[in-house]
Motif scaffolding. Structure first.
Motif, PDB file in Angstrom:
ATOM      1  N   PHE A  50       0.850  -1.192   0.000  1.00  0.00           N
ATOM      2  CA  PHE A  50       0.000   0.000   0.000  1.00  0.00           C
ATOM      3  C   PHE A  50       0.886   1.243   0.000  1.00  0.00           C
ATOM      4  O   PHE A  50       0.669   2.181  -0.778  1.00  0.00           O
ATOM      5  CB  PHE A  50      -0.937   0.021   1.210  1.00  0.00           C
ATOM      6  CG  PHE A  50      -1.701   1.314   1.324  1.00  0.00           C
ATOM      7  CD1 PHE A  50      -2.870   1.507   0.616  1.00  0.00           C
ATOM      8  CD2 PHE A  50      -1.227   2.351   2.120  1.00  0.00           C
ATOM      9  CE1 PHE A  50      -3.559   2.713   0.687  1.00  0.00           C
ATOM     10  CE2 PHE A  50      -1.904   3.549   2.198  1.00  0.00           C
ATOM     11  CZ  PHE A  50      -3.076   3.734   1.491  1.00  0.00           C
ATOM     12  N   SER A  51       1.884   1.251   0.872  1.00  0.00           N
ATOM     13  CA  SER A  51       2.799   2.395   0.934  1.00  0.00           C
ATOM     14  C   SER A  51       3.531   2.582  -0.387  1.00  0.00           C
ATOM     15  O   SER A  51       3.775   3.718  -0.821  1.00  0.00           O
ATOM     16  CB  SER A  51       3.810   2.220   2.065  1.00  0.00           C
ATOM     17  OG  SER A  51       3.153   2.289   3.314  1.00  0.00           O
ATOM     18  N   ALA A  52       3.873   1.479  -1.050  1.00  0.00           N
ATOM     19  CA  ALA A  52       4.547   1.578  -2.353  1.00  0.00           C
ATOM     20  C   ALA A  52       3.622   2.223  -3.386  1.00  0.00           C
ATOM     21  O   ALA A  52       4.077   3.011  -4.225  1.00  0.00           O
ATOM     22  CB  ALA A  52       5.005   0.205  -2.821  1.00  0.00           C
ATOM     23  N   ALA A 106      -8.632   0.238   1.242  1.00  0.00           N
ATOM     24  CA  ALA A 106      -7.666   1.284   0.895  1.00  0.00           C
ATOM     25  C   ALA A 106      -8.439   2.522   0.450  1.00  0.00           C
ATOM     26  O   ALA A 106      -9.257   2.458  -0.468  1.00  0.00           O
ATOM     27  CB  ALA A 106      -6.743   0.811  -0.226  1.00  0.00           C
ATOM     28  N   HIS A 107      -8.195   3.625   1.118  1.00  0.00           N
ATOM     29  CA  HIS A 107      -8.888   4.883   0.824  1.00  0.00           C
ATOM     30  C   HIS A 107      -8.037   5.724  -0.116  1.00  0.00           C
ATOM     31  O   HIS A 107      -6.810   5.704  -0.038  1.00  0.00           O
ATOM     32  CB  HIS A 107      -9.154   5.646   2.122  1.00  0.00           C
ATOM     33  CG  HIS A 107     -10.059   4.889   3.052  1.00  0.00           C
ATOM     34  ND1 HIS A 107     -11.418   5.090   3.082  1.00  0.00           N
ATOM     35  CD2 HIS A 107      -9.798   3.916   3.962  1.00  0.00           C
ATOM     36  CE1 HIS A 107     -11.954   4.274   3.978  1.00  0.00           C
ATOM     37  NE2 HIS A 107     -10.991   3.559   4.520  1.00  0.00           N
ATOM     38  N   SER A 116     -12.961   4.343  -1.762  1.00  0.00           N
ATOM     39  CA  SER A 116     -12.186   3.278  -1.142  1.00  0.00           C
ATOM     40  C   SER A 116     -12.309   2.017  -1.985  1.00  0.00           C
ATOM     41  O   SER A 116     -13.254   1.854  -2.757  1.00  0.00           O
ATOM     42  CB  SER A 116     -12.651   3.011   0.288  1.00  0.00           C
ATOM     43  OG  SER A 116     -13.973   2.506   0.295  1.00  0.00           O
ATOM     44  N   MET A 117     -11.329   1.171  -1.817  1.00  0.00           N
ATOM     45  CA  MET A 117     -11.280  -0.114  -2.496  1.00  0.00           C
ATOM     46  C   MET A 117     -11.202  -1.188  -1.419  1.00  0.00           C
ATOM     47  O   MET A 117     -10.367  -1.100  -0.517  1.00  0.00           O
ATOM     48  CB  MET A 117     -10.036  -0.167  -3.381  1.00  0.00           C
ATOM     49  CG  MET A 117      -9.870  -1.456  -4.124  1.00  0.00           C
ATOM     50  SD  MET A 117      -8.305  -1.478  -5.002  1.00  0.00           S
ATOM     51  CE  MET A 117      -7.323  -2.386  -3.819  1.00  0.00           C
ATOM     52  N   HIS A 118     -12.065  -2.183  -1.488  1.00  0.00           N
ATOM     53  CA  HIS A 118     -12.102  -3.277  -0.514  1.00  0.00           C
ATOM     54  C   HIS A 118     -11.622  -4.527  -1.233  1.00  0.00           C
ATOM     55  O   HIS A 118     -12.085  -4.822  -2.333  1.00  0.00           O
ATOM     56  CB  HIS A 118     -13.539  -3.444  -0.011  1.00  0.00           C
ATOM     57  CG  HIS A 118     -13.679  -4.484   1.036  1.00  0.00           C
ATOM     58  ND1 HIS A 118     -14.139  -5.750   0.752  1.00  0.00           N
ATOM     59  CD2 HIS A 118     -13.442  -4.467   2.365  1.00  0.00           C
ATOM     60  CE1 HIS A 118     -14.186  -6.457   1.871  1.00  0.00           C
ATOM     61  NE2 HIS A 118     -13.766  -5.697   2.860  1.00  0.00           N
ATOM     62  N   GLU A 119     -10.675  -5.256  -0.603  1.00  0.00           N
ATOM     63  CA  GLU A 119     -10.101  -6.414  -1.277  1.00  0.00           C
ATOM     64  C   GLU A 119      -9.599  -7.429  -0.255  1.00  0.00           C
ATOM     65  O   GLU A 119      -9.206  -7.061   0.848  1.00  0.00           O
ATOM     66  CB  GLU A 119      -8.928  -5.945  -2.158  1.00  0.00           C
ATOM     67  CG  GLU A 119      -8.229  -7.037  -2.935  1.00  0.00           C
ATOM     68  CD  GLU A 119      -7.154  -6.478  -3.849  1.00  0.00           C
ATOM     69  OE1 GLU A 119      -7.474  -5.709  -4.778  1.00  0.00           O
ATOM     70  OE2 GLU A 119      -5.970  -6.799  -3.622  1.00  0.00           O
ATOM     71  N   GLN A 120      -9.621  -8.694  -0.642  1.00  0.00           N
ATOM     72  CA  GLN A 120      -8.940  -9.736   0.117  1.00  0.00           C
ATOM     73  C   GLN A 120      -7.797 -10.218  -0.767  1.00  0.00           C
ATOM     74  O   GLN A 120      -8.019 -10.763  -1.850  1.00  0.00           O
ATOM     75  CB  GLN A 120      -9.861 -10.906   0.446  1.00  0.00           C
ATOM     76  CG  GLN A 120      -9.161 -11.961   1.285  1.00  0.00           C
ATOM     77  CD  GLN A 120     -10.046 -13.141   1.578  1.00  0.00           C
ATOM     78  OE1 GLN A 120     -10.529 -13.817   0.671  1.00  0.00           O
ATOM     79  NE2 GLN A 120     -10.274 -13.394   2.857  1.00  0.00           N
TER      80      GLN A 120
END
Length: 136
Positions: A50-52, A106-107, A116-120
């Motif tokens: 995510f940080s990348a 992830a917002h 936002s994106m919701h994922e597994q």
């Protein structure tokens, strides 16, 4: 989180880590991005990826993508800003596991819009290192 070609210029590294932990970027995900350390768990890899995306570190994203599912390149949308990560659930993914999943939200902002994106995400180990496999 787009999968196109890499944009040449990246934003400056942040002071605080985009992954949401209280550590400074250099001591948190920055050490994974630089190669000074490897993510010890699937969740740590998820946070570092995510940080990348937030700092537009395409080489790190490609390096931590499973070889069977890795795209040829990454292209960052210049209008997209990843702003916050919420880890909702983890299953396995510790030092004692070969696979793991991380469910997250992830917002982002894209221009004036927020969302936002919701994922597994699924992770596995390749040569002892955690890598992102795909999303389910």
């Amino acid at each position: 989180m787009s999968r196109r070609t890499q944009r040449p210029a990246r934003p400056a590294a942040p002071t605080s880590c985009p992954c949401g932990l209280s550590a400074a970027y250099a001591e948190c995900c920055g050490r994974f991005h630089s190669g000074a350390a490897a993510a010890p768990t699937a969740e740590a890899l998820m946070r570092s990826r995510f940080s990348a995306f937030a700092v537009q570190d395409g080489p790190y994203l490609l390096r931590t993508w499973h070889p069977d599912t890795r795209p040829a390149s990454i292209d960052f949308d210049p209008g997209m800003r990843w702003t916050r990560l919420e880890i909702l659930d983890t299953a396995d993914g510790s030092a004692f596991h070969a696979t793991g999943t991380v469910t997250f939200r992830a917002h982002y902002t894209h221009g004036p819009e927020t969302g936002s994106m919701h994922e597994q995400s699924r992770f596995s180990r390749v040569d002892g290192a955690w890598v992102y496999v795909d999303a389910v």
